[in-house]
Design an enzyme around this catalytic site. Sequence first.
Site, PDB file in Angstrom:
ATOM      1  CG  LEU A   6       7.292  28.001  39.197  1.00  0.00           C
ATOM      2  CD1 LEU A   6       5.848  27.778  38.811  1.00  0.00           C
ATOM      3  CD2 LEU A   6       7.431  28.005  40.708  1.00  0.00           C
ATOM      4  CE  LYS A   7       6.956  21.264  35.163  1.00  0.00           C
ATOM      5  NZ  LYS A   7       5.859  21.839  35.773  1.00  0.00           N
ATOM      6  CB  THR A   8      15.240  25.204  38.132  1.00  0.00           C
ATOM      7  OG1 THR A   8      14.667  25.670  36.925  1.00  0.00           O
ATOM      8  CG2 THR A   8      16.677  24.841  37.898  1.00  0.00           C
ATOM      9  CG  ASP A  17       3.404  23.530  38.367  1.00  0.00           C
ATOM     10  OD1 ASP A  17       4.597  23.280  38.071  1.00  0.00           O
ATOM     11  OD2 ASP A  17       2.512  22.658  38.400  1.00  0.00           O
TER      12      ASP A  17
END
Lengths: 523, 340
Positions: free
Chosen positions: B110-112, B143
């Site tokens: 998710l955080k990429t 998130d």
Amino acid sequence: MSTKPLHPTPIDAFSTPTSDVQYETESILLKHFPPTPNDTPELNKNAHLQYLVRNLVQGFPERYTSQDASQPWLLFWTLQGFSALQVAMDPGNRQKAIDTIMTWQHPDGGFGGGPGQAPHLLATYAAVSALAIVGRPGPNGGWDQIDRKKLYSFFMSVKQPDGSFLVAKHMEVDVRGIYCLLNTATLLDLLTPELVKGTADFLASCQTYEGGFASASHPSYEVRPPRPEYRTSSKPRVLASPRPALGEAHGGYTFCALAGWVLLLPFTASSDTAPTLSLRLKPLLRWLTSMQCTRASLGGFRGRTNKLVDGCYSWWCGGSFALLEALGVGGIQNASLRAVEEEERVLKDEEGKKEMGRGGREKEKEKRKADEDGWVDVDDSLYDQKALQEYLLYAGQHPAGGLRDKPPKNADAYHTLYCLSGLSAAQHHVFPSKARQKEIEDAWVSKGHYEEDNLRRRVFSSMLSWVEEEGASRILGGKGNRVNATHPVTNLTMTHTEGIMSHFYNQRVPPRGWTPGLTGGKI
Amino acid sequence: MPPIGEDSASLKFSQKPEWADVVPVLQYENVNPLAPIFYSEEYKDATDYFRGIVKSGEKSDRVLTLTEAIIRQNPAHYSAWYYRYETLLAINTPLDVELKLMDELAVKYLKTYQVWHHRRLLLTITRKPADELEFIARSLKVDAKNYHTWSYRQWLLAYFNDEEDLWTGELDFVDTMLNQDVRNNSAWHHRFFVVWGCGVREGEEDRSRILKRELIYVKQNISLAPNNPSAWNYLRGILEHNSAPYSALKDFVAVYTVPHSTDRTEIVDLELPPPDKGAELPCAQAIEFLADIYEQECTREAALKATELWRSLANEHDTIRKKYWEHRIRDALEATKDDV
């Protein structure tokens, strides 16, 4: 440090996931509070140095595979960390650093995240910035092996019609890339009106209703006649609206947008290239100050509204205040004499409002007396620099070396640098000095076409006009905790910034002497 | 493209006969680099083969296998993503299959940036945004404040701006997110985008009605939990965007600037929702707002009232911002120096 009881963030008897995690964080930070009000914290420089040296010499552990496309960053974070800690590299490792960096240069121009990786604006910034620290002129020095011509072509190849830039071919647009490009182009004498056309407007369009900046904005273009012969220009015009910001106001993007804007000032000043949009400075200042957490989070900075404190925002947010000074906001050199006199007059007229202290010059004298903690409140910064230093020293340091987001997290190379840079910003007052700028302009040797040369001279002198205010550093815990002052735009030392630029602009930079009176003796 | 099967999973590319024709390229051939990363053998192997493929310029099915292997080990390898994208186009891979694969990766990584940007590239070609909204909503369950996820949603709506159907459920979606967490600033930002940031939707042409609706909405949320900077920022944002004066909210705000009063009427007034019983008052954002109301009057008398409020913030209610409040005082006094 105030002995008043702490006020945890109010929950209003209405808890949500945000308030739950905020409460949890504050509970953890409570354990890191100064043991006594008079405690003097120590910056464990040796432990942090060892942490950086280990990474450099032994290498990075396997979990850093996720940074395989960010190798220039790993090196820049480490090298600039050394600079902040006032340590220079030995010649052997210096040369090794240069040789490593040069393997990242792509044959088509620009630097990638590793050998053979596609050129990328962020990797280019990190590589060039690392070269500013370890490189030198001449064969094998790195500087003269940068292919500037191809780098410029790479920059132009990612330029978008709305003034933005892709960070790499087929990749995303965001303001980090713009900052990286503008900073690199400024250091290497590659800035041209063609390169930056529309960019200031793009940056301004990224400011959100909260006052900070988002990662990017989405353009809409004028509807054009389908037949080419009816069009008035070769490129479609970006419309003023809708041009929505993509993502909420964020500390990292705010720093990049603001630094980018400052880098563009030599262009935006002229009426030809003036942007149509401008920055809303009042909401920006408000948002930046609202990013500082209360003392329940030890006065560190968060990156977005209603999110948690994080050491890296010490630089992205804390460091942005110096940039605001270049736009006339804050800083004693910007203080209007009239404002100070007016305040003095009003407060004299007011009865029973002694707690504000006396105004004007008397107030300055008061401020210069140390308070009971030995803290001299002489600065005119618009945020609480002492509290930020407290966050970094009490919560930001990892006991085993290196600095971090927040306890109980581990240290990492990224947070180590940005915590140190944030500490530097909180310790020193670095500001753009008109006197210094003039000195540099006077020493300029003109070459080439008049208008182009004028522009280059403006760019050169503005970037190098940043100076550290003598005698105004405030170092919590004493002189031993001092870190080097940092250039608010480049995040390098002033010396390194000067060194690389004087080479690429082929100009002499007069030595930095004592700067007489910030306001030319007016206050 | 064939998925990585269990048999071949453990085999490195150097061990697979179907890759024997590719010449792997070491990362650092002539230089002993500073600060090396200690890759796993599998990652080193995959990236050596990737460099070999890039050198030859091959665009084929097996390149998809290789780039997928790299992405799974390092989702931030942007060159692998870019090369994968070019390969997908070159060999005419059905992009909805690719999108399904991306669904799986996005949840994991998710955080990429790259995972989300790849979706953007695919959507620009497939032009089927409707399912994406559902996918994004599912990601946000994991998130709720993911920056890439929210900005991707905004991009999608802005890019496919003309598709009214895409927008119809959006306000309800924001509502749902704010009901889950009224302090979710990403959701408030999205609300601003939906209502004010991206043109006017069908049926919403009466902007003064919309402003009225939004003011009621934000005031109700402030009354629920007043010490919520997201709500106050939204309130200020919509007033500024519509060039509406802060003064219209004076009666609403005033109640939040003082401790709870013992006599409270139970009359329900949508325009003036009072603070809930559990609210911690006074609320710093309310005091700030009231000070701004006074400042906007542009008289010396009002500036002095604002000064008192700023002083109370500096010394008691919001001490971390003491220097900022002092700056506001200086500013307001200077601005009204001729009005004495």
